[in-house]
Design a protein around this motif. Structure first.
Motif, PDB file in Angstrom:
ATOM      1  N   ARG A 147       0.738  -1.188   0.204  1.00 21.95           N
ATOM      2  CA  ARG A 147      -0.031   0.007   0.057  1.00 21.95           C
ATOM      3  C   ARG A 147       0.777   1.115  -0.145  1.00 21.95           C
ATOM      4  N   GLU A 148       0.360   2.565  -0.501  1.00 24.09           N
ATOM      5  CA  GLU A 148       1.106   3.764  -0.546  1.00 24.09           C
ATOM      6  C   GLU A 148       0.463   4.685   0.592  1.00 24.09           C
ATOM      7  N   VAL A 149       1.436   5.363   1.030  1.00 22.48           N
ATOM      8  CA  VAL A 149       1.037   6.438   1.803  1.00 22.48           C
ATOM      9  C   VAL A 149       1.702   7.856   1.217  1.00 22.48           C
ATOM     10  N   VAL A 150       0.723   8.597   0.784  1.00 20.39           N
ATOM     11  CA  VAL A 150       1.236   9.941  -0.045  1.00 20.39           C
ATOM     12  C   VAL A 150       0.456  11.071   0.272  1.00 20.39           C
ATOM     13  N   GLY A 151       1.023  12.217   0.217  1.00 18.76           N
ATOM     14  CA  GLY A 151       0.242  13.268   0.545  1.00 18.76           C
ATOM     15  C   GLY A 151      -1.064  13.634  -0.741  1.00 18.76           C
ATOM     16  N   GLY A 152      -1.759  14.483  -0.535  1.00 17.76           N
ATOM     17  CA  GLY A 152      -2.776  14.845  -1.257  1.00 17.76           C
ATOM     18  C   GLY A 152      -4.234  13.971  -1.281  1.00 17.76           C
ATOM     19  N   THR A 153      -3.986  12.929  -0.552  1.00 19.44           N
ATOM     20  CA  THR A 153      -5.166  11.997  -0.504  1.00 19.44           C
ATOM     21  C   THR A 153      -5.452  11.925   0.965  1.00 19.44           C
ATOM     22  N   SER A 154      -6.657  11.101   1.497  1.00 25.54           N
ATOM     23  CA  SER A 154      -7.258  10.941   2.663  1.00 25.54           C
ATOM     24  C   SER A 154      -6.290  10.634   3.620  1.00 25.54           C
ATOM     25  N   PHE A 155      -6.032  11.363   4.652  1.00 26.85           N
ATOM     26  CA  PHE A 155      -5.043  10.818   5.859  1.00 26.85           C
ATOM     27  C   PHE A 155      -5.811   9.786   6.600  1.00 26.85           C
ATOM     28  N   ASN A 156      -7.114  10.097   6.799  1.00 22.20           N
ATOM     29  CA  ASN A 156      -7.829   9.025   7.557  1.00 22.20           C
ATOM     30  C   ASN A 156      -7.990   7.675   7.036  1.00 22.20           C
ATOM     31  N   ARG A 157      -8.193   7.746   5.793  1.00 22.98           N
ATOM     32  CA  ARG A 157      -8.380   6.309   4.907  1.00 22.98           C
ATOM     33  C   ARG A 157      -6.771   5.659   4.814  1.00 22.98           C
ATOM     34  N   GLN A 158      -5.879   6.264   5.065  1.00 21.99           N
ATOM     35  CA  GLN A 158      -4.483   5.886   5.121  1.00 21.99           C
ATOM     36  C   GLN A 158      -4.294   5.243   6.486  1.00 21.99           C
ATOM     37  N   VAL A 159      -4.854   5.958   7.317  1.00 24.11           N
ATOM     38  CA  VAL A 159      -4.779   5.174   8.963  1.00 24.11           C
ATOM     39  C   VAL A 159      -5.401   3.916   8.843  1.00 24.11           C
ATOM     40  N   ASP A 160      -6.739   3.682   8.346  1.00 21.80           N
ATOM     41  CA  ASP A 160      -7.772   2.638   8.233  1.00 21.80           C
ATOM     42  C   ASP A 160      -6.658   1.654   7.362  1.00 21.80           C
ATOM     43  N   THR A 161      -6.130   1.860   6.470  1.00 19.60           N
ATOM     44  CA  THR A 161      -5.133   0.805   5.772  1.00 19.60           C
ATOM     45  C   THR A 161      -4.153   0.346   6.673  1.00 19.60           C
ATOM     46  N   LEU A 162      -3.400   1.211   7.315  1.00 21.46           N
ATOM     47  CA  LEU A 162      -2.383   0.907   8.173  1.00 21.46           C
ATOM     48  C   LEU A 162      -2.652   0.009   9.114  1.00 21.46           C
ATOM     49  N   ARG A 163      -3.868   0.233   9.859  1.00 18.09           N
ATOM     50  CA  ARG A 163      -4.379  -0.503  10.725  1.00 18.09           C
ATOM     51  C   ARG A 163      -4.719  -2.068  10.451  1.00 18.09           C
ATOM     52  N   ARG A 164      -4.896  -2.086   9.297  1.00 17.55           N
ATOM     53  CA  ARG A 164      -5.361  -3.439   8.737  1.00 17.55           C
ATOM     54  C   ARG A 164      -4.035  -4.209   8.678  1.00 17.55           C
ATOM     55  N   GLY A 165      -2.780  -3.693   8.559  1.00 15.79           N
ATOM     56  CA  GLY A 165      -1.563  -4.286   8.215  1.00 15.79           C
ATOM     57  C   GLY A 165      -0.926  -4.092   6.886  1.00 15.79           C
ATOM     58  N   VAL A 166       0.381  -3.619   6.664  1.00 17.02           N
ATOM     59  CA  VAL A 166       0.783  -3.404   5.533  1.00 17.02           C
ATOM     60  C   VAL A 166       2.045  -4.060   5.443  1.00 17.02           C
ATOM     61  N   ASP A 167       2.302  -5.094   4.567  1.00 13.53           N
ATOM     62  CA  ASP A 167       3.701  -5.517   4.386  1.00 13.53           C
ATOM     63  C   ASP A 167       4.901  -5.053   3.948  1.00 13.53           C
ATOM     64  N   VAL A 168       4.523  -4.117   2.883  1.00 16.44           N
ATOM     65  CA  VAL A 168       5.434  -3.300   2.050  1.00 16.44           C
ATOM     66  C   VAL A 168       4.573  -2.058   1.955  1.00 16.44           C
ATOM     67  N   LEU A 169       5.382  -0.896   2.730  1.00 14.40           N
ATOM     68  CA  LEU A 169       4.737   0.344   2.547  1.00 14.40           C
ATOM     69  C   LEU A 169       5.405   1.302   1.627  1.00 14.40           C
ATOM     70  N   VAL A 170       4.794   1.953   0.659  1.00 14.50           N
ATOM     71  CA  VAL A 170       5.559   2.691  -0.290  1.00 14.50           C
ATOM     72  C   VAL A 170       5.048   4.107   0.162  1.00 14.50           C
ATOM     73  N   ALA A 171       6.006   4.862   0.365  1.00 12.80           N
ATOM     74  CA  ALA A 171       5.595   6.366   0.821  1.00 12.80           C
ATOM     75  C   ALA A 171       6.375   7.534   0.581  1.00 12.80           C
ATOM     76  N   THR A 172       6.016   8.679   0.526  1.00  8.17           N
ATOM     77  CA  THR A 172       6.589   9.936   0.483  1.00  8.17           C
ATOM     78  C   THR A 172       7.215  10.423   1.924  1.00  8.17           C
ATOM     79  N   PRO A 173       8.324  11.035   1.953  1.00  7.12           N
ATOM     80  CA  PRO A 173       8.635  11.153   3.220  1.00  7.12           C
ATOM     81  C   PRO A 173       7.979  12.236   3.992  1.00  7.12           C
ATOM     82  N   GLY A 174       7.351  13.196   3.603  1.00 12.30           N
ATOM     83  CA  GLY A 174       6.360  14.251   4.044  1.00 12.30           C
ATOM     84  C   GLY A 174       5.288  13.546   4.584  1.00 12.30           C
ATOM     85  N   ARG A 175       4.507  12.739   4.022  1.00 14.13           N
ATOM     86  CA  ARG A 175       3.347  12.260   4.570  1.00 14.13           C
ATOM     87  C   ARG A 175       3.533  11.245   5.572  1.00 14.13           C
ATOM     88  N   LEU A 176       4.594  10.253   5.371  1.00  8.74           N
ATOM     89  CA  LEU A 176       5.091   9.275   6.287  1.00  8.74           C
ATOM     90  C   LEU A 176       5.391   9.942   7.761  1.00  8.74           C
TER      91      LEU A 176
END
Length: 493
Positions: A147-176
């Protein structure tokens, strides 16, 4: 006997004799690890011979990938042993799978909520999406989640995704960094970390955030770093976070792509817009690079007015707008993409046959990475730079630093040489209206600080800035309240 006052005065007024400066031996520039190992010569090889799990090899074959590119054949076997790997390959050489396949192959067990097991840091949202899309179908075959964690998209949806467990996280530094600060992502269980386009992150000012994030990752974890150069801060990352890395350098940082033609078109300021319109009206996909987001918007608008289906891509657009514009370019709905450096690296679109520098870039690395949007994966392409009289010397210097030998031609809009090199033709002149899309830079649930400037490092705002933001939020709240009141009145009516 003490000297007379006149003697003292004469001596004190006398200028001290200057010593001739001793010439200090000039320090030789530090050789990077890439320079020390030279160019690695590796032939393509079947994925089945690289030590990857059979299920992953079958998933690759199901997606039409049987033979690894040289950068993949060189780095994957070393990465699978757990060694730190430092790699350089020309743009379009297949670096995503070079670090992505080892991350998937070595994953053991499932990730806990909020605790990713592998991390990929990239400089832009587009590159994050591209890496995620490349790895998702392969991860599915192994029962893993990318899954990805980037700016410009819903922060709360990303939280829900992270709570479900992510094996490989792709991220931009600012949002992470935002997630880490709020406790919605914990890096203490990351076993493998990959940095892609590390030199671009240095150019964009992300390196302080990258260091903060890497300090939170276990020190005994594996590091995979891919970069075009090892200058400045990138070299410091290697020294600080990598242990005895295996180094593979498959391309020097100069323009060594043989399937690329480089042209310098000398144009007058009065002819320039007409030349650009004719080039943009050609058949095939074209990317035109400009320096600023405002220039990108203006040029795309002018091209549409001339009848050219064009779109503008830059960091000031909302994420849904950027995704839509790239999708339209990939599908052929638009044939010309006017972009800033946000599209200069990592963005892969098939069959881009022409790259145009509307202004000569100041940095040779920018030239090379922009040029790398064409002639990808063995295809051929053309790179054109429009140069006015006052830019000729600057272009000559930059081209020499980039290792580019460009053919110089003076052109006007109707010239046959312009049409021969680029396929330029007269645009239709029928104005095209850009479809209005709902574009929400600050959607509900988005992190407002990251959503505003998603591809730039976050920073602490001054009190005056916070005051202005509070004022805007107050006005927005009043507007929403008024709208709710109006809707209520309408329902009552």
């Amino acid at each position: 006997m003490p000297p007379s006052s006149s003697t003292t005065s004469a001596r004190s007024s006398r200028r001290p004799r200057r010593r001739r400066p001793q010439g200090k031996p000039q320090q030789q520039p530090k050789r990077s690890l890439f320079d020390e190992v030279g160019v690695t010569a590796v032939d393509p090889a079947p994925f089945a011979d690289l030590g990857l799990p059979a299920r992953l090899v079958r998933a690759l074959a199901d997606n039409g990938m049987v033979e690894a590119f040289p950068i993949q054949a060189a780095t994957i076997p070393d990465a699978l042993t757990g060694r730190d790997v430092l790699g350089r390959g020309q743009t379009g050489s297949g670096k995503t799978l070079a670090f992505g396949l080892p991350l998937l192959a070595m994953q053991q067990g499932s990730a806990r909520p909020l605790h990713p097991r592998s991390l990929v840091l990239v400089p832009t949202r587009e590159l994050a999406t591209q890496v995620t899309d490349s790895l998702k179908p392969l991860a599915k075959a192994l029962g893993l989640y990318v899954r990805e964690v980037v700016g410009g998209t819903s922060f709360n949806r990303q939280v829900d995704t992270l709570r479900r467990g992510v094996d490989v996280l792709v991220a931009t530094p600012g949002r992470l960094a935002d997630h880490v600060r709020q406790g919605t992502c914990v890096l203490s269980e990351v076993e493998r970390t990959a940095l892609d386009e590390a030199d671009q992150m240095a150019d964009m000012g992300f390196l302080p955030q990258v260091r903060e994030l890497l300090d939170l990752v276990p020190a005994d974890g594996q590091r995979l770093l891919f970069s075009a150069t090892l200058d400045g801060d990138v070299d410091k990352l290697v020294d600080r976070y990598m242990t005895d890395p295996v180094v593979h350098s498959l391309a020097p940082p100069a323009a060594s792509v043989d399937s690329m033609e480089h042209h310098q078109f000398l144009v007058s300021a009065t002819d320039k817009q007409d030349v650009l319109a004719r080039i943009a009206a050609r058949e095939g996909r074209t990317i035109m690079f400009v320096r600023t987001k405002h220039h990108a918007d203006r040029m795309a608008k002018k091209l549409r007015a001339a009848g050219v289906p064009a779109g503008a891509l830059h960091g000031g657009k909302a994420q849904n707008a950027r995704t839509r514009i790239l999708d339209e370019f990939r599908s052929g709905a638009t044939t010309t993409l006017v972009a800033t450096n946000v599209a200069a690296r990592g963005i892969h679109v098939d069959d881009v046959s022409l790259v145009v520098h509307v202004e000569p870039p100041a940095d040779p690395k920018d030239y090379l990475h922009r040029a790398g949007r064409t002639a990808r994966a063995g295809a051929t392409g053309t790179v054109v730079t429009l140069v006015t009289d006052d830019q000729r010397e600057a272009f000559r210097t930059m081209a020499a630093q980039a290792g580019v030998k460009a053919k110089t031609t003076a052109v006007r809009p109707e010239d046959a040489e312009l049409a021969r090199v680029t396929g330029a033709r007269e645009p239709s002149g029928v104005s095209l209206v850009a479809p209005k899309q709902r574009e929400t830079p600050r959607g509900r649930g988005a992190n407002p600080r990251s959503a505003k400037r998603p591809d730039e490092p976050t920073r602490r705002r001054r009190p005056s800035e916070r005051g202005h933001d509070d004022g805007r939020r107050g006005q927005a709240s009043s507007g929403r309240g008024a709208r709710r009141g109006n809707r209520g009145g309408a329902r009552q009516a």
